[in-house]
Design a protein around this motif. Structure first.
Motif, PDB file in Angstrom:
ATOM      1  N   ILE A 140       0.832  -1.212   0.000  1.00  0.00           N
ATOM      2  CA  ILE A 140       0.000   0.000   0.000  1.00  0.00           C
ATOM      3  C   ILE A 140       0.861   1.255   0.000  1.00  0.00           C
ATOM      4  N   LYS A 141       1.990   1.174   0.720  1.00  0.00           N
ATOM      5  CA  LYS A 141       2.823   2.358   0.971  1.00  0.00           C
ATOM      6  C   LYS A 141       3.315   3.021  -0.326  1.00  0.00           C
ATOM      7  N   LEU A 144       0.572   4.662  -2.527  1.00  0.00           N
ATOM      8  CA  LEU A 144      -0.042   5.730  -1.741  1.00  0.00           C
ATOM      9  C   LEU A 144       0.750   7.033  -1.892  1.00  0.00           C
ATOM     10  N   ARG A 148      -0.682  10.580  -3.536  1.00  0.00           N
ATOM     11  CA  ARG A 148      -0.602  11.869  -2.841  1.00  0.00           C
ATOM     12  C   ARG A 148       0.185  12.892  -3.684  1.00  0.00           C
ATOM     13  N   GLU A 173      -6.987  11.948   2.815  1.00  0.00           N
ATOM     14  CA  GLU A 173      -7.260  10.513   2.952  1.00  0.00           C
ATOM     15  C   GLU A 173      -5.988   9.686   2.751  1.00  0.00           C
ATOM     16  N   SER A 174      -5.110  10.169   1.863  1.00  0.00           N
ATOM     17  CA  SER A 174      -3.817   9.504   1.671  1.00  0.00           C
ATOM     18  C   SER A 174      -2.982   9.584   2.949  1.00  0.00           C
ATOM     19  N   ARG A 176      -4.188   9.882   5.959  1.00  0.00           N
ATOM     20  CA  ARG A 176      -4.814   9.010   6.955  1.00  0.00           C
ATOM     21  C   ARG A 176      -4.394   7.555   6.747  1.00  0.00           C
ATOM     22  N   LEU A 177      -4.373   7.132   5.481  1.00  0.00           N
ATOM     23  CA  LEU A 177      -3.936   5.770   5.170  1.00  0.00           C
ATOM     24  C   LEU A 177      -2.453   5.579   5.487  1.00  0.00           C
ATOM     25  N   GLN A 178      -1.653   6.623   5.262  1.00  0.00           N
ATOM     26  CA  GLN A 178      -0.228   6.555   5.566  1.00  0.00           C
ATOM     27  C   GLN A 178      -0.012   6.356   7.075  1.00  0.00           C
ATOM     28  N   LEU A 180      -2.120   4.939   9.104  1.00  0.00           N
ATOM     29  CA  LEU A 180      -2.543   3.571   9.399  1.00  0.00           C
ATOM     30  C   LEU A 180      -1.444   2.576   9.040  1.00  0.00           C
ATOM     31  N   VAL A 181      -0.828   2.765   7.892  1.00  0.00           N
ATOM     32  CA  VAL A 181       0.258   1.879   7.449  1.00  0.00           C
ATOM     33  C   VAL A 181       1.440   1.957   8.414  1.00  0.00           C
ATOM     34  N   SER A 316     -10.263   1.248  15.051  1.00  0.00           N
ATOM     35  CA  SER A 316      -9.340   0.835  13.981  1.00  0.00           C
ATOM     36  C   SER A 316      -9.089  -0.665  14.000  1.00  0.00           C
TER      37      SER A 316
END
Length: 358
Positions: A140-141, A144, A148, A173-174, A176-178, A180-181, A316
């Motif tokens: 994902i990283k 992502l 961005r 949102e990117s 936020r996902l970063q 989380l990762v 989460s």
């Protein structure tokens, strides 16, 4: 002397009784004394069959072993302790020497065996989960970062400020996902800082943080065994692990906090001769976090430590997963049992009094 000959059995965590072919007890190790909940002196010279509900069947079982001393016999019997309590145990018979009137009787609690099997499954499952998380997070990283970056370049080229609102959504949102990762990868990156530590320092730090977050309606009860020695561990990792568990309990108690009836108990005890993840330990810490909340739904109880599994809206699903990771990095195990009005998270950690050399 029988006792001198079998003195090595004292080192075993498994309960072992030595008897003659007639079932008369000649020797019992410390683990057997613990399982039977009676002193060894009180069973020496007495009939082993008298300890079982199926005394007649045990006599026949013993007779078969005497006739075939080279084989190993196994059967389940119901053990009745002198104090009246009973428990089903797995009994294994073997004869160390066919020419001697001696039988080794190994007694293993069925629940203990189930616990060992359950721990093994949890460990295997956790290893697979961590590998999956690590691979997924890395996959994902990279894209992502590209998403961005493309959104930032697009935002520069857009003529209308109204359109930039959409690129800001992509960027936020990117991010936020970063985050989380990064949380998924954090336990695998962080170095261990191992030193002598006190479990009650962990509990007190966690207690202070949670009470600061919930100033009214929540009571945290200390039930500490102050005799627990300091042991080798990563203080910050264990604070984070226990904090995640206690915070999870506090969040489940939101309704009780509102009416002032919420309670969390922090309980510490020492346990001896315990098996954790197929390894035997002379001494271990038993830390329990007990709450009086509504309980964990049955459909997620078995998956509570899986990543991204949460019983709370907006959760989460990473807090307990990270707690399990940190506990396992200390060669421990975390378990959960729950019913309405009482949920218990139990952390068992081997107590290492000094750092191993090499």
């Amino acid at each position: 002397m029988i006792k001198e000959r079998f003195q090595g059995l004292e080192l075993l965590a498994t309960a072992v009784v030595v008897s003659d072919f007639q079932g008369t007890v000649l020797f019992a190790n410390l683990a057997a004394e613990s399982l039977l909940e009676v002193s060894r002196r009180s069973v020496d010279g007495h009939s082993m069959a008298a300890l079982f509900v199926e005394a007649g069947q045990f006599g026949e079982f013993l007779a078969k072993a005497a006739k075939d001393p080279f084989g190993i016999k196994r059967q389940v019997f119901e053990l009745v302790r002198p104090n009246g309590s009973s428990e089903h145990v797995h009994v294994t018979l073997s004869c160390p020497d066919a020419n001697e009137n001696i039988t080794l009787i190994e007694l293993r609690e069925i629940e203990q065996q189930l616990k060992i099997d359950r721990e093994a499954r949890m460990l295997d499952q956790s290893i697979a989960n961590k590998e999956l998380i690590r691979n997924l997070a890395h996959e994902i990283k990279n894209p992502l970062g590209g998403i961005r970056g493309a959104a930032q370049l697009l935002e520069i080229e857009l003529p209308s400020p109204d359109l930039k609102e959409y690129t800001q959504v992509i960027i936020k949102e990117s991010d936020r996902l970063q985050t989380l990762v990064d949380r998924l990868l954090a336990p695998h990156r962080r170095p261990h800082i191992v030193a002598l530590m006190n479990i009650h320092e962990v509990c007190e730090r966690v207690r202070s943080v949670i009470l600061a977050e919930h100033r009214k309606g929540l009571r945290i009860v200390r039930d500490y065994d102050i005799s627990i020695p300091e042991f080798m561990g990563d203080l910050e990792q264990l604070i984070q692990a226990v904090l995640n568990v206690v915070r999870n309990a506090a969040q489940a108690l939101s309704a009780h906090i509102a009416d002032g009836t919420a309670e969390i108990i922090l309980r510490t005890r020492v346990v001896r001769r315990v098996t954790i993840n197929r390894k035997q330990h002379k001494l271990a810490l038993d830390l329990q976090v007990v709450d009086n909340g509504p309980g964990i739904p049955a459909d997620i109880l078995e998956r509570i430590f899986f990543p991204l599994v949460s019983g709370r809206e907006g959760g989460s699903g990473l807090g307990l997963t990270l707690a399990q990771t940190f506990v396992q990095q200390h060669e421990g195990i975390i378990e959960c049992s729950s019913q309405p009005g009482r949920t218990i998270f139990k952390i068992t950690l081997p107590i290492q009094l000094e750092e191993h050399s090499g």
